[in-house]
Design an enzyme around this catalytic site. Structure first.
Site, PDB file in Angstrom:
ATOM      1  N   SER A 136     -41.551  21.824  68.440  1.00 57.90           N
ATOM      2  CA  SER A 136     -42.966  21.071  67.448  1.00 57.90           C
ATOM      3  C   SER A 136     -42.499  20.971  66.596  1.00 57.90           C
ATOM      4  O   SER A 136     -43.118  20.110  66.119  1.00 57.90           O
ATOM      5  CB  SER A 136     -44.023  20.495  68.873  1.00 57.90           C
ATOM      6  OG  SER A 136     -43.353  19.873  69.885  1.00 57.90           O
ATOM      7  N   LYS A 139     -41.342  17.813  64.061  1.00 64.47           N
ATOM      8  CA  LYS A 139     -42.018  16.889  64.439  1.00 64.47           C
ATOM      9  C   LYS A 139     -42.846  16.313  62.585  1.00 64.47           C
ATOM     10  O   LYS A 139     -42.183  14.406  62.664  1.00 64.47           O
ATOM     11  CB  LYS A 139     -43.687  16.488  65.595  1.00 64.47           C
ATOM     12  CG  LYS A 139     -43.011  16.801  66.696  1.00 64.47           C
ATOM     13  CD  LYS A 139     -44.685  16.376  67.248  1.00 64.47           C
ATOM     14  CE  LYS A 139     -43.974  15.866  68.780  1.00 64.47           C
ATOM     15  NZ  LYS A 139     -43.945  17.050  69.567  1.00 64.47           N
ATOM     16  N   SER A 315     -49.733  16.670  68.918  1.00 65.71           N
ATOM     17  CA  SER A 315     -47.685  16.540  69.727  1.00 65.71           C
ATOM     18  C   SER A 315     -47.492  15.913  70.061  1.00 65.71           C
ATOM     19  O   SER A 315     -46.940  16.491  71.345  1.00 65.71           O
ATOM     20  CB  SER A 315     -47.583  18.644  69.736  1.00 65.71           C
ATOM     21  OG  SER A 315     -46.421  18.828  70.120  1.00 65.71           O
TER      22      SER A 315
END
Length: 478
Positions: A136, A139, A315
């Protein structure tokens, strides 16, 4: 639902500490000077900017109540005296980090990059240019690309238009459109209830008390399922959905997801129309709105900057994939996984951030490959006053011990609590952390830590947290 071995496993706590974070973070941000007027915070959002943005909230008829105010001042506040504080040396950072880098909990491969935010200079690196799966921590890259393409004030509209024999609900790609009762606050999600009310009102003005309803998802293309398949971490990616396709009342974290987010949203819309006295003829069906169809009503998402903050703080995979597709649409690419990956990569290149292999927007795809140097440089770019549009990348980072995916971490790292702001990344065998910290000498630093081949996620995360704390506590100038 069976949890596949390769799925993402973010450690999010739904009871995020909020009130404590507001006062603590306001002082910390002021001390750091990193993001000027970024605080105070409220559930991962900047309250002052949320209040300003309320002036631009969209009405359900598609018009705006007033001019849209910017969600952030035109430029980042300069780092002030902090830019003249003593810069940590490579030897000093090495002494702080290398003992931790030897910890077996970090698995077979590990990579580190630490940069000075004011100068953009790399201060320390250990295999910094070797690409690994970021999970993640991709991102922030997705967010930066979307902000560069559209700006932090862009909003995503969900509309109702006239059809041949009824009306068409047209998805614009807002995964936060909600079918739940509207929450208080200026940055509340767009409401399907409000859209139904505005539509019913308009139809009744025209003397129409019954109609057919179709729904249009044609804005997006390609397969809706992520490569990981049906999963509690992400719904099928659709231009039309409510509440991220969740089957419960949650607004972040893993949850059961519908297999038909668009159909469910359209059926709920028809039900809400009925409650407003407009009878829906027959069953809702998928269709396509005419290119020049008359708009009857619309609702708008919160500003893109707020969506970015929510995606990074929690997230949020659904918002991240939506940001990638919005980037594709703004770039003339197909709004598919493939088109979005291409568009995000091109936007990053234009920002001077090259070398990333982007496969998706959320980081759930192990084909994503970036280096620690890339991630740390991305955060340097977000701190650059020349790029105020990227500011939400910094303000959306979870705060150690307080917000989002870091709310349950740093219990044993008192020095890092509140001083570290970082995006987490977790897949089976992959643990990453990328963020910012202010050194003991008052220097704003960006960092990225990547560990691959880990066997104990909790142990790996504790080491990464200690490394970030070491950067924050580093009085390691020459």
């Amino acid at each position: 639902m069976v949890r596949e071995w390769w799925r993402s496993a973010p450690l999010e706590r739904r009871g995020t500490v909020r009130l404590v974070a507001v006062s603590a973070l306001a002082g910390l941000v002021a001390a750091a000077g990193a993001v000027g007027a970024a605080g105070p915070w409220e559930s991962g959002q900047r309250k002052a900017e949320r209040d300003r943005a309320a002036a631009g909230a969209a009405r359900a008829d598609g018009r705006h109540a007033g001019p849209r105010e910017p969600t952030a001042p035109p430029v980042l506040t300069a780092l002030g005296g902090r830019a003249t504080a003593q810069e940590p040396t490579r030897d000093g950072l090495a002494a702080a980090l290398e003992p931790l880098l030897k910890d077996a909990a970090l698995g077979s491969d590990r990579s580190v990059a630490v940069y000075d935010a004011a100068t953009g200079r790399q201060l320390y690196g250990s295999a910094p240019d070797t690409a690994y799966t970021p999970a993640s921590t991709i991102k922030p890259a997705t967010a930066a690309a979307a902000l560069a393409a559209l700006g932090p004030d862009h909003r995503i509209d969900t509309t109702v238009v006239a059809g041949g024999d009824g009306i068409v609900l047209v998805g614009g790609g807002d995964p936060t459109l909600t079918a739940h009762p509207a929450k208080a606050g200026p940055q509340r999600p767009a409401s399907l209830q409000a859209l139904a009310e505005a539509t019913a009102r308009k139809l009744k003005e025209r003397g129409t008390e019954h109609t057919k309803v179709t729904y249009d998802t044609s804005l997006y293309s390609g397969p809706p399922l992520h490569v990981i398949g049906p999963n509690e971490n992400i719904a099928p990616v659709s231009a039309l959905m409510t509440d991220e396709g969740r089957l419960d009342d949650s607004d972040h974290g893993p949850a059961g997801r519908t297999a038909d987010p668009a159909g469910d949203a359209a059926r709920k819309f028809a039900e809400l129309l009925g409650e407003q006295g407009v009878k829906v003829d027959g069953e809702v069906a998928q269709g396509t709105a005419g290119a020049k169809a008359e708009r009857i009503a619309a609702v708008s998402s919160p500003p893109l900057g707020a969506l970015v903050e929510r995606a990074l703080t929690n997230s949020d995979n659904d918002i991240a994939e939506a940001l990638a597709r919005q980037t594709a649409l703004a770039s003339g690419q197909p709004a598919s996984f493939e088109g979005a990956a291409k568009a995000v990569t091109e936007r990053l290149d234009k920002l001077g951030l090259s070398g990333a292999h982007v496969a998706d927007g959320s980081g759930l795809d192990r084909a994503d490959q970036v280096s620690a140097a890339f991630l740390a440089q991305l955060l340097v770019r977000a701190a650059d006053p020349a790029h105020p549009e990227l500011r939400p990348v910094l303000t959306g980072l979870p705060v150690a011990g307080f917000t989002g995916t870091l709310s349950g971490r740093y219990a044993d790292e008192e020095a890092g609590r509140g001083a570290v702001r970082a995006k987490t990344g977790t897949l089976t065998g992959v643990n990453t952390l990328a963020g910012t910290a202010v050194s003991a000498d008052g220097r704003l630093l960006t960092f990225a830590f990547m560990a691959s081949g880990t066997s104990d996620a909790d142990a790996a995360q504790r080491v990464l947290d200690r490394m970030a704390t070491a950067v924050a506590g580093c009085g390691c100038g020459g």
